[in-house]
Motif scaffolding. Structure first.
Motif, PDB file in Angstrom:
ATOM      1  N   ALA A   1       1.063  -1.010  -0.286  1.00  0.00           N
ATOM      2  CA  ALA A   1       0.047   0.280   0.105  1.00  0.00           C
ATOM      3  C   ALA A   1       1.061   1.630   0.066  1.00  0.00           C
ATOM      4  CB  ALA A   1      -0.802   0.107   0.772  1.00  0.00           C
ATOM      5  N   GLN A   2       2.194   1.206   0.254  1.00  0.00           N
ATOM      6  CA  GLN A   2       2.842   2.211   0.354  1.00  0.00           C
ATOM      7  C   GLN A   2       3.118   2.320  -0.569  1.00  0.00           C
ATOM      8  OE1 GLN A   2       6.021   0.694   3.239  1.00  0.00           O
ATOM      9  NE2 GLN A   2       5.466   2.833   4.526  1.00  0.00           N
ATOM     10  N   ILE A   3       3.637   1.489  -1.129  1.00  0.00           N
ATOM     11  CA  ILE A   3       4.291   1.942  -2.459  1.00  0.00           C
ATOM     12  C   ILE A   3       3.029   2.089  -4.306  1.00  0.00           C
ATOM     13  CG2 ILE A   3       6.390   1.611  -2.442  1.00  0.00           C
ATOM     14  CD1 ILE A   3       6.192  -1.366  -3.394  1.00  0.00           C
ATOM     15  N   GLY A   4       2.120   1.515  -3.304  1.00  0.00           N
ATOM     16  CA  GLY A   4       0.952   1.019  -5.259  1.00  0.00           C
ATOM     17  C   GLY A   4      -0.203   0.870  -4.927  1.00  0.00           C
ATOM     18  N   THR A   5      -1.220  -0.013  -5.138  1.00  0.00           N
ATOM     19  CA  THR A   5      -2.589  -0.633  -5.073  1.00  0.00           C
ATOM     20  C   THR A   5      -2.146  -2.139  -4.911  1.00  0.00           C
ATOM     21  OG1 THR A   5      -3.616   1.077  -6.092  1.00  0.00           O
ATOM     22  CG2 THR A   5      -4.867  -0.623  -5.532  1.00  0.00           C
ATOM     23  N   PRO A   6      -2.571  -2.383  -3.950  1.00  0.00           N
ATOM     24  CA  PRO A   6      -1.993  -3.978  -3.362  1.00  0.00           C
ATOM     25  C   PRO A   6      -3.345  -5.601  -3.869  1.00  0.00           C
ATOM     26  CG  PRO A   6      -2.197  -2.804  -1.051  1.00  0.00           C
ATOM     27  CD  PRO A   6      -2.622  -1.742  -2.453  1.00  0.00           C
ATOM     28  N   VAL A   7      -3.218  -5.776  -4.498  1.00  0.00           N
ATOM     29  CA  VAL A   7      -3.657  -7.366  -5.310  1.00  0.00           C
ATOM     30  C   VAL A   7      -2.718  -8.504  -4.292  1.00  0.00           C
ATOM     31  CG1 VAL A   7      -3.728  -8.034  -7.111  1.00  0.00           C
ATOM     32  CG2 VAL A   7      -3.738  -5.642  -7.320  1.00  0.00           C
ATOM     33  N   ALA A   8      -4.056  -8.614  -3.567  1.00  0.00           N
ATOM     34  CA  ALA A   8      -3.392 -10.460  -2.854  1.00  0.00           C
ATOM     35  C   ALA A   8      -3.521 -11.529  -3.837  1.00  0.00           C
ATOM     36  CB  ALA A   8      -4.332  -9.972  -1.736  1.00  0.00           C
ATOM     37  N   LEU A   9      -2.757 -12.156  -3.318  1.00  0.00           N
ATOM     38  CA  LEU A   9      -3.143 -13.049  -4.257  1.00  0.00           C
ATOM     39  C   LEU A   9      -3.417 -14.538  -2.726  1.00  0.00           C
ATOM     40  CD1 LEU A   9      -2.946 -15.865  -5.874  1.00  0.00           C
ATOM     41  CD2 LEU A   9      -0.622 -15.737  -6.067  1.00  0.00           C
ATOM     42  N   VAL A  10      -4.005 -15.463  -2.293  1.00  0.00           N
ATOM     43  CA  VAL A  10      -3.726 -16.968  -1.696  1.00  0.00           C
ATOM     44  C   VAL A  10      -4.215 -18.209  -2.515  1.00  0.00           C
ATOM     45  CG1 VAL A  10      -5.835 -17.681   0.569  1.00  0.00           C
ATOM     46  CG2 VAL A  10      -4.888 -15.016  -0.376  1.00  0.00           C
ATOM     47  N   VAL A  11      -3.131 -18.456  -2.038  1.00  0.00           N
ATOM     48  CA  VAL A  11      -3.437 -19.973  -2.718  1.00  0.00           C
ATOM     49  C   VAL A  11      -4.474 -21.116  -1.299  1.00  0.00           C
ATOM     50  CG1 VAL A  11      -2.710 -21.692  -3.565  1.00  0.00           C
ATOM     51  CG2 VAL A  11      -1.963 -19.063  -4.221  1.00  0.00           C
ATOM     52  N   ALA A  12      -4.941 -21.606  -1.794  1.00  0.00           N
ATOM     53  CA  ALA A  12      -5.717 -22.286  -0.148  1.00  0.00           C
ATOM     54  C   ALA A  12      -7.196 -23.196  -1.212  1.00  0.00           C
ATOM     55  CB  ALA A  12      -5.968 -21.736   0.808  1.00  0.00           C
ATOM     56  N   ASP A  13      -6.661 -24.341  -0.399  1.00  0.00           N
ATOM     57  CA  ASP A  13      -8.788 -24.786  -0.672  1.00  0.00           C
ATOM     58  C   ASP A  13      -9.183 -24.072  -1.045  1.00  0.00           C
ATOM     59  OD1 ASP A  13      -6.775 -27.638  -0.689  1.00  0.00           O
ATOM     60  OD2 ASP A  13      -7.360 -27.581   2.387  1.00  0.00           O
ATOM     61  N   GLU A  14      -9.944 -24.602  -1.400  1.00  0.00           N
ATOM     62  CA  GLU A  14     -11.524 -23.989  -2.105  1.00  0.00           C
ATOM     63  C   GLU A  14     -12.758 -23.523  -0.567  1.00  0.00           C
ATOM     64  OE1 GLU A  14     -13.283 -25.182  -6.018  1.00  0.00           O
ATOM     65  OE2 GLU A  14     -11.975 -25.840  -6.187  1.00  0.00           O
ATOM     66  N   GLY A  15     -12.437 -24.482   0.152  1.00  0.00           N
ATOM     67  CA  GLY A  15     -13.045 -24.565   1.426  1.00  0.00           C
ATOM     68  C   GLY A  15     -12.929 -23.255   1.769  1.00  0.00           C
ATOM     69  N   ALA A  16     -11.605 -22.088   2.153  1.00  0.00           N
ATOM     70  CA  ALA A  16     -10.928 -21.103   3.068  1.00  0.00           C
ATOM     71  C   ALA A  16     -11.425 -20.079   2.171  1.00  0.00           C
ATOM     72  CB  ALA A  16      -9.528 -22.160   3.129  1.00  0.00           C
ATOM     73  N   HIS A  17     -11.208 -20.310   0.802  1.00  0.00           N
ATOM     74  CA  HIS A  17     -11.106 -19.047   0.097  1.00  0.00           C
ATOM     75  C   HIS A  17     -12.043 -17.655   0.143  1.00  0.00           C
ATOM     76  CE1 HIS A  17      -9.645 -21.310  -3.831  1.00  0.00           C
ATOM     77  NE2 HIS A  17      -8.676 -21.183  -2.840  1.00  0.00           N
ATOM     78  N   ALA A  18     -13.231 -18.266   0.406  1.00  0.00           N
ATOM     79  CA  ALA A  18     -14.137 -16.912   1.476  1.00  0.00           C
ATOM     80  C   ALA A  18     -13.717 -15.979   2.982  1.00  0.00           C
ATOM     81  CB  ALA A  18     -15.625 -17.488   1.999  1.00  0.00           C
TER      82      ALA A  18
END
Length: 183
Positions: free
Chosen positions: A33-50
């Motif tokens: 956030a200090q240097i731009g617009t954060p785009v997070a990537l989360v890699v996990a089992d589908e049940g935990a995505h939400a």
């Protein structure tokens, strides 16, 4: 798919074995956030995505990309590298921030090799100048500070855990997109 800002910073968030975001996530999103617009990537089992997307939004990620492990063991890094490479191709970020954990260093090195990107390891901070994103390093036991930058292209940075105190403002309802990953 969501539209991505021109100053997007892709942030790979580590997921613990019990399915929560690692403690390094807040610092990574704060640094982005200090240097731009954060785009997070989360890699996990589908049940935990939400739940993980909600947690990433609470840390300040306006956009969260989710990817499944595809049935692979969560300790393998290749599915995470595949997801990071697909996210990089989609977002075209100015930088990729990864935790300087054992898994994070492996993912960062493999991603940098796959996409022929510059790699800065064990950074204690990030900044931006007219040319792009810079990684700040503490060397010789903290006696000196050094700055590194890529000659061209995006910079892949592993950020030392606990080194970034900055935090981003929470996002109540982040944009969540499922990422199509090519192995």
């Amino acid at each position: 798919m969501a539209e991505f800002a021109a100053d997007s910073i892709l942030v790979l968030l580590d997921v613990t074995p019990d399915g929560a975001l690692a403690s390094s996530a807040a610092g990574l999103v704060g640094a982005a956030a200090q240097i731009g617009t954060p785009v997070a990537l989360v890699v996990a089992d589908e049940g935990a995505h939400a739940s993980l997307a909600t947690a990433a939004g609470a840390l300040g990620a306006a956009t969260v990309l989710t990817a499944s492990l595809g049935g692979a063991d969560h300790t393998l890094t290749v599915p995470i590298v595949d997801a990071a490479a697909s996210a990089y191709d989609l977002v075209h970020p100015d930088a990729v921030l990864v935790s300087n954990s054992i898994e994070g260093r492996d993912v960062a090195g493999r991603l940098a090799a796959r996409r022929q990107l510059a790699l800065a390891v064990d950074a204690v901070g990030v900044a931006r100048d007219d040319e792009g994103v810079l990684a700040q390093h503490s060397v010789y036991g903290g006696a000196f500070n050094a700055t590194s930058a890529p000659t061209f292209g995006a910079l892949v940075v592993t950020v030392r855990q606990g080194a970034i105190d900055a935090r981003a403002e929470a996002v109540a309802s982040p944009v969540v997109d499922a990422l199509e990953v090519t192995a």
